[in-house]
Structures are given as C-alpha cells and as structure tokens.
Design a protein around this motif. Structure first.
Motif, PDB file in Angstrom:
ATOM      1  N   LEU A   1     -13.722 -21.682  44.874  1.00 18.26           N
ATOM      2  CA  LEU A   1     -14.505 -22.396  43.871  1.00 18.26           C
ATOM      3  C   LEU A   1     -13.596 -23.116  42.876  1.00 18.26           C
ATOM      4  O   LEU A   1     -13.844 -24.257  42.501  1.00 18.26           O
ATOM      5  CB  LEU A   1     -15.443 -21.441  43.131  1.00 18.26           C
ATOM      6  N   ASP A   2     -12.515 -22.458  42.473  1.00 10.52           N
ATOM      7  CA  ASP A   2     -11.571 -23.061  41.536  1.00 10.52           C
ATOM      8  C   ASP A   2     -10.963 -24.328  42.137  1.00 10.52           C
ATOM      9  O   ASP A   2     -10.851 -25.353  41.453  1.00 10.52           O
ATOM     10  CB  ASP A   2     -10.483 -22.055  41.176  1.00 10.52           C
TER      11      ASP A   2
ATOM     12  N   ARG B   1     -10.861 -30.369  42.315  1.00  2.73           N
ATOM     13  CA  ARG B   1     -11.078 -31.657  43.004  1.00  2.73           C
ATOM     14  C   ARG B   1     -12.198 -32.447  42.353  1.00  2.73           C
ATOM     15  O   ARG B   1     -12.114 -33.666  42.188  1.00  2.73           O
ATOM     16  CB  ARG B   1     -11.394 -31.418  44.477  1.00  2.73           C
ATOM     17  N   LEU B   2     -13.253 -31.755  41.955  1.00  2.95           N
ATOM     18  CA  LEU B   2     -14.379 -32.412  41.307  1.00  2.95           C
ATOM     19  C   LEU B   2     -13.965 -33.035  39.981  1.00  2.95           C
ATOM     20  O   LEU B   2     -14.342 -34.170  39.671  1.00  2.95           O
ATOM     21  CB  LEU B   2     -15.514 -31.399  41.096  1.00  2.95           C
ATOM     22  N   LEU B   3     -13.165 -32.325  39.204  1.00  3.66           N
ATOM     23  CA  LEU B   3     -12.692 -32.865  37.926  1.00  3.66           C
ATOM     24  C   LEU B   3     -11.779 -34.067  38.134  1.00  3.66           C
ATOM     25  O   LEU B   3     -11.864 -35.050  37.393  1.00  3.66           O
ATOM     26  CB  LEU B   3     -11.968 -31.781  37.129  1.00  3.66           C
TER      27      LEU B   3
ATOM     28  N   LYS C   1     -10.974 -39.898  37.787  1.00  2.00           N
ATOM     29  CA  LYS C   1     -10.681 -41.144  38.501  1.00  2.00           C
ATOM     30  C   LYS C   1     -11.842 -42.122  38.366  1.00  2.00           C
ATOM     31  O   LYS C   1     -11.653 -43.309  38.156  1.00  2.00           O
ATOM     32  CB  LYS C   1     -10.415 -40.849  39.972  1.00  2.00           C
ATOM     33  N   THR C   2     -13.069 -41.613  38.457  1.00  2.00           N
ATOM     34  CA  THR C   2     -14.254 -42.461  38.328  1.00  2.00           C
ATOM     35  C   THR C   2     -14.345 -43.064  36.929  1.00  2.00           C
ATOM     36  O   THR C   2     -14.631 -44.240  36.771  1.00  2.00           O
ATOM     37  CB  THR C   2     -15.533 -41.651  38.629  1.00  2.00           C
TER      38      THR C   2
END
Length: 81
Positions: A25-26, A31-33, A38-39
């Motif tokens: 999960l970490d 990766r999500l952050l 980047k977005t």
C-alpha cells in the motif's frame, strides 16, 4: 461523506491490513502521489518556454521592470536592527 468520515474510514481500513500489505500500500500511495505532483506541474508547463521567444531587449526590459516593482514595494519600509 465528509472529509472527517472519509479520513476515519481510511484509518479503520488501514488498521485491518496485514503488515505485509502495508508495504504494498505504501508503494502504491507513493506512486499515486508522484502522479498527482506530475499532473499538477503540467498546469503551468505551457509557460515554460514563454521567454525563449522574447528578444534580448524585451527580456531585459522585463527584468528591469520586475526589479523596479520589487524595489518600489519595499522602498517605504523602515528597517531598524
């Protein structure tokens, strides 16, 4: 669902995960952050090359103008140390 309820829901679900799953999960959250950062950084990317099209005179005028504005903003402040 309010932010508080959402936060509590996420925390309660985290408490139910096995320690091995927390590492997975970490990594996913990391990766999500990175994707989120980047977005968001793409929001101003269209400005990145804006100055390359300016002539040297235009660019120097811009720098002088910016410097003068900054000087004017702080010119009336008395500094006592």
């Amino acid at each position: 669902m309010s932010q508080v309820e959402l936060y509590q829901s996420v925390l309660s679900k985290l408490g139910q995960l096995a320690p091995n799953d927390l590492a997975v999960l970490d990594a996913y959250l990391e990766r999500l952050l990175k994707k989120e950062v980047k977005t968001k950084s793409k929001g101003i990317s269209h400005l990145a090359g804006a100055w390359k099209d300016w002539s040297e005179t235009e660019f120097q005028d811009f720098l002088r103008s910016t410097k003068q504005i900054r000087l004017d903003l702080f010119a009336d402040r008395n500094v006592s140390i």
